[in-house]
Design a protein around this motif. Structure first.
Motif, PDB file in Angstrom:
ATOM      1  N   ILE A 187      49.484   1.617  -4.387  1.00 47.93           N
ATOM      2  CA  ILE A 187      48.823   2.298  -3.275  1.00 47.93           C
ATOM      3  C   ILE A 187      48.105   1.294  -2.381  1.00 47.93           C
ATOM      4  N   PHE A 188      47.403   0.349  -2.993  1.00 51.11           N
ATOM      5  CA  PHE A 188      46.681  -0.655  -2.218  1.00 51.11           C
ATOM      6  C   PHE A 188      47.636  -1.527  -1.413  1.00 51.11           C
ATOM      7  N   LYS A 189      48.755  -1.905  -2.025  1.00 52.61           N
ATOM      8  CA  LYS A 189      49.718  -2.734  -1.304  1.00 52.61           C
ATOM      9  C   LYS A 189      50.350  -1.971  -0.150  1.00 52.61           C
ATOM     10  N   ALA A 190      50.586  -0.673  -0.334  1.00 57.53           N
ATOM     11  CA  ALA A 190      51.162   0.128   0.747  1.00 57.53           C
ATOM     12  C   ALA A 190      50.228   0.196   1.952  1.00 57.53           C
ATOM     13  N   MET A 191      48.928   0.222   1.720  1.00 56.53           N
ATOM     14  CA  MET A 191      47.943   0.264   2.804  1.00 56.53           C
ATOM     15  C   MET A 191      47.463  -1.128   3.210  1.00 56.53           C
ATOM     16  N   LYS A 192      47.946  -2.164   2.505  1.00 62.04           N
ATOM     17  CA  LYS A 192      47.479  -3.538   2.715  1.00 62.04           C
ATOM     18  C   LYS A 192      45.977  -3.657   2.474  1.00 62.04           C
ATOM     19  N   LEU A 193      45.498  -2.916   1.514  1.00 60.96           N
ATOM     20  CA  LEU A 193      44.120  -3.054   1.058  1.00 60.96           C
ATOM     21  C   LEU A 193      44.037  -4.210   0.072  1.00 60.96           C
ATOM     22  N   GLN A 194      43.011  -5.028   0.205  1.00 64.25           N
ATOM     23  CA  GLN A 194      42.847  -6.165  -0.688  1.00 64.25           C
ATOM     24  C   GLN A 194      42.369  -5.680  -2.050  1.00 64.25           C
ATOM     25  N   MET A 195      42.893  -6.297  -3.101  1.00 60.53           N
ATOM     26  CA  MET A 195      42.614  -5.850  -4.457  1.00 60.53           C
ATOM     27  C   MET A 195      42.650  -7.031  -5.412  1.00 60.53           C
ATOM     28  N   MET A 196      41.899  -6.918  -6.523  1.00 61.58           N
ATOM     29  CA  MET A 196      41.911  -7.983  -7.518  1.00 61.58           C
ATOM     30  C   MET A 196      43.184  -7.893  -8.355  1.00 61.58           C
ATOM     31  N   HIS A 197      43.450  -8.934  -9.138  1.00 54.71           N
ATOM     32  CA  HIS A 197      44.633  -8.993  -9.975  1.00 54.71           C
ATOM     33  C   HIS A 197      44.406  -8.239 -11.292  1.00 54.71           C
ATOM     34  N   PHE A 198      45.498  -8.000 -11.995  1.00 55.28           N
ATOM     35  CA  PHE A 198      45.429  -7.291 -13.268  1.00 55.28           C
ATOM     36  C   PHE A 198      44.631  -8.080 -14.300  1.00 55.28           C
ATOM     37  N   VAL A 199      44.716  -9.415 -14.246  1.00 60.44           N
ATOM     38  CA  VAL A 199      43.945 -10.238 -15.186  1.00 60.44           C
ATOM     39  C   VAL A 199      42.454  -9.998 -14.993  1.00 60.44           C
ATOM     40  N   THR A 200      42.019  -9.881 -13.738  1.00 60.93           N
ATOM     41  CA  THR A 200      40.604  -9.590 -13.461  1.00 60.93           C
ATOM     42  C   THR A 200      40.223  -8.216 -13.990  1.00 60.93           C
ATOM     43  N   PHE A 201      41.122  -7.253 -13.825  1.00 60.78           N
ATOM     44  CA  PHE A 201      40.869  -5.906 -14.343  1.00 60.78           C
ATOM     45  C   PHE A 201      40.667  -5.919 -15.848  1.00 60.78           C
ATOM     46  N   ARG A 202      41.492  -6.678 -16.564  1.00 56.89           N
ATOM     47  CA  ARG A 202      41.356  -6.755 -18.018  1.00 56.89           C
ATOM     48  C   ARG A 202      40.074  -7.494 -18.418  1.00 56.89           C
TER      49      ARG A 202
END
Length: 415
Positions: A187-202
């Motif tokens: 969803i974030f990529k579709a809107m070009k919203l900046q987001m952290m990586h999965f490693v950061t999430f973990r």
């Protein structure tokens, strides 16, 4: 005079700089109620002020404002009618309850709109050098005017330690709501919203979210056990859920629930290779749950489980009353009926399968004793043959009104 951008007046650096609304600093001259600072043209601010400290000139004169200062800064026009004493307020007016950062409203902001705030210098209107830095949903801008040395740093969100709060709140919201990080990332990529990586999430989950969940769970569990200790013996229900069906599971979680409040009393995670195989996980999970209740002074009145042979023997040895779960009983009964209905002489049974399932649940819910449940269950044999008077005195007659079926293939009354 007009306020733009950071609400900094045009004559701020040309004459003197005044602070109000609760900012504590040092006044060069005479003292007033709010301890404001009068700054003459030959004195410059060099860095972010520290409360109670004295400002010293820096090697490179410049004005540094952070996000907190900008929100508290209130500059008044420096005309001849301005009186610093007129802005002094009482301490009660300065006391403002801080709002928690997690409850603050958040918005979607375009980067082009943010850069418009830092393009020109708010003091001399000269085009500034602007640099940006991003970490997931966090963005920071640095603004420097090469003409008047105006300098400012701005952050889009607070930072706790070294962690941007927006990134942590996004990870927590995803984790707490049971959402998928991969789906959210799409969803974030579709809107070009900046987001952290999965490693950061973990990292957030391992260091902050999961310890918080465990702490909250232990607190609530202890409070619930303390409440139940005052009521005597408890009625519980238990069952296990494995990661894979059949006898090839590696992990299983056994859960004990309080029947009257429908609240979970305990949950135990069992690994198959630690108990001699997946077949033994359910018994081990129940044993650990009952040990937990016993160690906290809770005695079990009766327990509702499935028909696992090991569970039956284990509860019988402990002298604990056991009841079978209706869902498990109905599931096994329906499988046998479904197999029987596929035979040539029993095809009419297919039309009765749904009603038979409902009858099993109704017999368990509407009965007050075990023999009454058996009497209502056995009445089904007469009912499907259009016989509604029974020999058992606990359930002598069907409770439904007489209704003749219009379908000759049924061969009986249908309710």
């Amino acid at each position: 005079m007009r306020s733009v951008g950071t609400q900094l007046s045009m004559g701020t650096l040309s004459s003197f700089h005044l602070r109000s609304k609760g900012i504590q600093a040092t006044y060069y001259g005479h003292d007033v109620g709010t301890q404001t600072t009068e700054m003459f043209p030959d004195v410059q601010l060099s860095s972010t002020p520290v409360r109670g400290s004295v400002f010293r000139p820096s090697k490179r004169p410049r004005l540094v404002l952070d996000e907190e200062e900008e929100s508290e800064l209130n500059v008044e026009p420096t005309d001849s009618t301005y009186n610093p004493d007129s802005v002094v307020t009482e301490e009660s007016e300065l006391a403002i309850d801080p709002q928690p950062d997690h409850s603050d409203n958040k918005y979607i902001v375009f980067e082009s709109c943010l850069r418009e705030l830092f393009v020109s210098c708010p003091v001399c209107k000269t085009k500034c050098v602007v640099q940006s830095r991003r970490r997931g949903t966090f963005v920071a801008f640095t603004q420097l005017c090469e003409k008047c040395n105006y300098y400012r740093q701005w952050q889009s969100q607070p930072i706790v330690g070294s962690t941007p709060l927006g990134n942590l709140l996004l990870s927590a919201a995803t984790y707490f709501t049971g959402g998928s990080f991969k789906q959210l990332e799409k969803i974030f990529k579709a809107m070009k919203l900046q987001m952290m990586h999965f490693v950061t999430f973990r990292i957030h989950a391992r260091n902050f979210i999961e310890p918080t969940i465990i702490h909250k769970w232990k607190q609530d569990q202890l409070n619930l056990i303390r409440q139940l200790q005052e009521g005597g013996n408890v009625a519980v229900a238990g069952d296990m859920r494995a990661d894979t069906p059949g006898h090839s599971a590696k992990f299983g979680s056994y859960t004990i629930m309080h029947m009257e409040t429908n609240k979970i009393l305990d949950l135990q995670l069992v690994q198959s290779n630690g108990v001699g195989g997946s077949y033994h996980m359910e018994k081990e999970g129940l044993k650990r749950c009952l040990d937990k209740l016993e160690s906290n002074g809770l005695a079990v009145d009766y327990i509702v489980t499935d028909r696992h042979p090991q569970i039956q023997k284990y509860l019988r040895d402990l002298n604990i009353t056991q009841f079978y779960d209706v869902w498990h009983f109905e599931k096994g009964f329906s499988k046998k009926l479904d197999k029987l209905s596929k035979m040539k002489d029993c095809e009419v049974l297919k039309k009765w399968l749904h009603s038979i399932k409902n009858h099993v649940y109704w017999s368990a819910i509407s009965s007050e004793s075990g023999p009454e449940k058996v009497a209502k269950g056995n009445s089904l044999q007469n009912h499907i043959q259009n016989v509604h008077v029974h020999e058992n005195h606990l359930f002598p007659k069907c409770e439904h009104p007489d209704k003749v079926s219009r379908d000759p293939k049924n061969g009986s009354n249908q309710v």
